[in-house]
Write an enzyme that holds these catalytic residues in place. Structure first.
Site, short mmCIF file in Angstrom:
data_model
loop_
_atom_site.label_atom_id
_atom_site.label_comp_id
_atom_site.label_asym_id
_atom_site.label_seq_id
_atom_site.Cartn_x
_atom_site.Cartn_y
_atom_site.Cartn_z
N HIS A 188 0.68 -1.05 -0.06
CA HIS A 188 0.03 0.11 -0.02
C HIS A 188 0.92 1.42 0.07
O HIS A 188 0.43 2.35 -0.41
CB HIS A 188 -1.06 0.04 1.33
CG HIS A 188 -2.08 -0.94 0.90
ND1 HIS A 188 -2.25 -2.27 1.40
CD2 HIS A 188 -3.39 -0.71 0.04
CE1 HIS A 188 -3.26 -2.73 0.75
NE2 HIS A 188 -3.89 -1.88 0.02
N ARG A 295 -10.07 5.05 -1.18
CA ARG A 295 -9.79 3.99 -0.20
C ARG A 295 -10.04 4.84 1.06
O ARG A 295 -9.18 5.21 1.54
CB ARG A 295 -8.25 3.59 -0.34
CG ARG A 295 -7.99 2.70 -1.52
CD ARG A 295 -6.57 2.28 -1.56
NE ARG A 295 -6.21 1.37 -2.11
CZ ARG A 295 -5.75 1.18 -3.48
NH1 ARG A 295 -5.48 2.54 -4.12
NH2 ARG A 295 -5.46 0.14 -4.17
N ARG A 331 -15.15 3.21 -1.23
CA ARG A 331 -15.00 1.79 -0.52
C ARG A 331 -15.01 1.87 0.96
O ARG A 331 -14.32 2.87 1.41
CB ARG A 331 -13.62 1.14 -0.93
CG ARG A 331 -13.34 -0.23 -0.33
CD ARG A 331 -12.12 -0.96 -0.82
NE ARG A 331 -10.79 -0.37 -0.44
CZ ARG A 331 -10.02 -0.85 -0.88
NH1 ARG A 331 -9.68 -1.60 -1.69
NH2 ARG A 331 -8.64 -0.44 -0.24
N GLU A 430 -12.07 -9.84 -5.28
CA GLU A 430 -10.64 -9.98 -5.08
C GLU A 430 -10.25 -11.22 -4.39
O GLU A 430 -9.10 -10.99 -3.98
CB GLU A 430 -10.09 -8.55 -4.34
CG GLU A 430 -11.02 -8.22 -3.02
CD GLU A 430 -10.48 -6.98 -2.63
OE1 GLU A 430 -9.27 -6.23 -2.67
OE2 GLU A 430 -11.11 -6.30 -1.45
N ASN A 453 -4.67 -6.67 -7.10
CA ASN A 453 -3.53 -6.63 -6.36
C ASN A 453 -3.82 -7.76 -5.42
O ASN A 453 -3.13 -8.73 -5.36
CB ASN A 453 -3.48 -5.56 -5.37
CG ASN A 453 -3.42 -4.17 -6.26
OD1 ASN A 453 -2.83 -4.33 -7.34
ND2 ASN A 453 -3.85 -3.04 -5.84
N ASP A 454 -5.14 -8.08 -4.91
CA ASP A 454 -5.34 -9.03 -3.77
C ASP A 454 -5.79 -10.24 -4.56
O ASP A 454 -5.57 -11.49 -4.19
CB ASP A 454 -6.40 -8.60 -2.76
CG ASP A 454 -6.07 -7.85 -1.68
OD1 ASP A 454 -5.09 -8.40 -1.02
OD2 ASP A 454 -6.60 -6.69 -1.13
N ARG A 464 1.37 -10.46 -1.21
CA ARG A 464 1.87 -9.21 -1.97
C ARG A 464 2.65 -8.35 -1.45
O ARG A 464 3.13 -7.42 -2.00
CB ARG A 464 0.58 -8.41 -2.35
CG ARG A 464 -0.32 -7.78 -0.95
CD ARG A 464 -1.72 -7.17 -1.44
NE ARG A 464 -1.73 -5.71 -1.88
CZ ARG A 464 -2.51 -4.94 -1.58
NH1 ARG A 464 -3.71 -5.68 -1.77
NH2 ARG A 464 -2.48 -3.70 -2.03
N CYS A 501 -9.89 -1.83 -10.70
CA CYS A 501 -9.27 -0.75 -9.40
C CYS A 501 -8.07 -1.20 -9.06
O CYS A 501 -7.37 -0.30 -8.37
CB CYS A 501 -10.42 -0.24 -8.45
SG CYS A 501 -10.64 -1.56 -7.23
C1 PEP Z 1 -6.76 -4.42 -4.88
O1 PEP Z 1 -6.78 -5.33 -3.90
O2 PEP Z 1 -6.34 -4.70 -6.10
C2 PEP Z 1 -7.33 -3.20 -4.38
C3 PEP Z 1 -7.67 -2.37 -5.52
O3 PEP Z 1 -7.43 -2.89 -3.08
P1 PEP Z 1 -6.14 -2.72 -2.20
O4 PEP Z 1 -4.96 -2.58 -3.08
O5 PEP Z 1 -6.58 -1.41 -1.40
O6 PEP Z 1 -6.16 -3.96 -1.35
MG MG Z 2 -7.66 -5.41 -2.05
#
Ligand code: PEP
Ligand code: MG
Length: 551
Positions: A188, A295, A331, A430, A453-454, A464, A501
């Site tokens: 993050h 976020r 979110r 996700e 990402n998740d 990650r 996203c």
């Molecule tokens: C993701 O997981 O791709 C996402 C957009 O949420 P975050 O990166 O905040 O976990």
């Molecule tokens: Mg996420």
């Protein structure tokens, strides 16, 4: 010249002095048969300083965020002088004949445990306050000045690692770039750097040394290279790259006001990811057509206590109003895993990414959830707000979220507070479970947004946060892309739209594949909007293929 190679996680070339962020951890010595008179005098001085510091903080916060936010520091100042707390410190001092810092730490822990054991959630949260106040007193006793950038000019900020909670509190105007020993592209902190448009390099390891502080550095957030005291040739290459960066910027300027459409007329919504109302300026400056992911947890990370309904409402309202009728997807909080917030008092977990995070916290703590939903619905009266739930795995979770929304709407109706009853509700895709259940989930919501990402982390079983998984963490893996396709088909079969996203959305090489899959929206950092529009306007959707989904 010294060259260090890491992983470029936020593009851009910058030069400036390297500033290594030093964290000073207090080493507290108990001492024996201490001179109690002298320790008492030190304690009194530390308390006086703490009250001055807290009053100044309250004043600054009042100017920036209003009375309610300032109250936190006023409460902390009251704790410093609280009769019971002071008596407890005094008792430890006398019984143990110890140093003042040891007495403060011991009394602070006793008080914090006492608050944490109370039934009332509000009182439990005071536990973090008392720990904060004790830490301030201990720092004052030991002469420790915490965090911050003690430099008059902007610097390239170097650190071992930068947790998101620390990053959000830094003075951005003093940061040219980030360089860290640890970290990963999907962390993050890297995402925050991209959102802020600040070049960043992570994974530099031991090559990045604290003793380099103060030396001139050139960093390239694309290649991941940092050069200390660069030679003539490197300087020339840098100047060349800076010029190209400038030319590209000028070309992209021409994209402003253009439609997000392919040559053959396929429209894709290009939205932005943000972490705070401060980022809206960048969204507008880059002509983002909406906000695909706000976020909201960064409001919680930047705060020392639960943000109130009013504080949240004002933040959401500010964003909704500034976007002037364009969609703003907010979110609900995604705390947990790498986004830890002390005052939530979350249990230590062996595998926090698989633990109580995001929607699980909200469903376990209805009061926290209700406060945020009330703020979101109230803000819906001031723009096109949509609400999105993270980390969904099950149909029952979405049903429970919808019930919580219904309850809040009823409350607001009874109280005569305006809101938009047709506020769109969406979920993040996700987790693998949400992909498998996408057909059922799509019947319950207005849209999907894929958190790649998740999704990559959970599909490929790759942390990650881990920097050395290298090629194993691959968002382009056919398994991830097939999941994207399956979720898209489920969405379209049920008449709802789907976006991305996660960070993959800004990957220009993937754009033809997204078009072939049928993605309707891409939400990216503000700086990535114009490059994406530029690329989109050169594509012919009808000729795009699903080749990358094959092995
Ligand atoms: C993701 O997981 O791709 C996402 C957009 O949420 P975050 O990166 O905040 O976990
Ligand atoms: Mg996420």
């Amino acid at each position: 010249m010294i060259m260090m190679q890491g992983k470029g996680v936020s593009q851009g070339v910058v030069s400036g002095k390297l500033y290594f962020l030093q964290r000073k951890d207090a080493t507290i010595v108990k001492g024996e048969n201490c001179d109690l008179g002298a320790e008492q005098a030190r304690l009194d001085a530390a308390k006086e300083t703490a009250i001055e510091q807290l009053e100044a903080l309250a004043e600054k916060t009042r100017e920036e965020s209003g009375d309610e936010a300032a109250m936190l520091f006023e409460t902390h100042a009251m704790f410093v002088d609280d009769e019971d707390f002071v008596e407890c410190i005094q008792n430890v001092l006398e019984e143990e004949q110890c140093t003042a810092e040891y007495a403060v730490q011991t009394a602070g822990r006793q008080f914090a445990d006492m608050f944490a054991a109370m039934d009332d959630a509000y009182m439990q949260a005071r536990s973090a306050d008392i720990l904060d106040v004790s830490k301030r007193l201990v720092n004052n006793l030991l002469g420790i000045v915490e965090g911050g950038i003690d430099s008059d000019e902007p610097v390239i900020l170097a650190a071992d690692d930068l947790p998101p909670s620390e990053t959000v509190q830094l003075d951005k105007s003093k940061i040219l770039g980030f360089a860290t020993q640890g970290g990963s592209a999907s962390s993050h902190t890297a995402i925050l750097a991209r959102t802020m448009g600040i070049p960043a390099i992570c994974g530099l390891g031991d090559a990045l040394k604290p003793e380099y502080s103060g030396r001139l550095a050139y960093m390239d957030g694309e290649t991941g290279a940092i050069y200390l005291d660069p030679d003539e040739l490197t300087l020339l290459a840098f100047r060349d790259k800076s010029e190209k960066q400038q030319q590209m910027k000028e070309l992209l300027e021409t994209m402003k006001g253009q439609e997000d459409v392919t040559l053959d007329g396929k429209h894709v919504n290009v939205y932005c990811n943000i972490g705070s109302p401060d980022d809206v300026g960048a969204v507008l400056a880059n002509d983002g057509q909406g906000i695909g992911l706000f976020r909201s947890e960064f409001l919680y990370l930047a705060s020392e206590d639960y943000p109130t309904e009013e504080e949240q409402f004002l933040a959401y309202k500010e964003v909704a109003a500034a976007m002037n009728g364009k969609r703003v997807i907010i979110r609900t909080l995604d705390i947990g895993a790498d986004k830890q917030v002390d005052y939530f008092n979350l249990n230590k977990e062996e595998n926090p990414a698989l633990g109580t995070r995001a929607i699980r916290i909200c469903l376990n703590r209805p009061e926290v959830f209700r406060t945020q939903l009330r703020a979101l619905y109230r803000a819906s009266a001031y723009g096109k707000v949509a609400i999105m739930f993270p980390m969904i795995t099950s149909v029952w979770e979405v049903k429970e979220c919808r019930r919580a929304c219904q309850a809040v709407m009823k409350e607001l109706t009874d109280e005569g507070i305006p809101f938009n009853p047709d506020t769109e509700i969406g979920i993040m895709i996700e987790t693998p479970a949400s992909v498998f259940m996408a057909d059922e989930l799509a019947k319950l919501v207005d849209f999907f947004s894929v958190g790649t990402n998740d999704l990559t982390q959970y599909i490929l079983a790759c942390d990650r946060q881990c920097n050395d998984l290298g090629k194993f963490f691959d968002p382009h893996h056919p398994a991830v892309l097939r999941a994207l396709k399956a979720a898209t088909d489920a969405a379209h079969n049920n008449g709802i739209w789907i976006g991305i996203c996660g960070e993959l959305g800004a990957d220009l090489d993937m754009l033809p594949t997204f078009l072939a899959i049928g993605i309707d929206e891409l939400s990216v950092t503000p700086k990535a909007v114009l490059p994406l529009r530029n690329a989109l306007r050169k594509c012919i959707a009808a000729t795009c293929t699903l080749d990358l989904l094959e092995c």
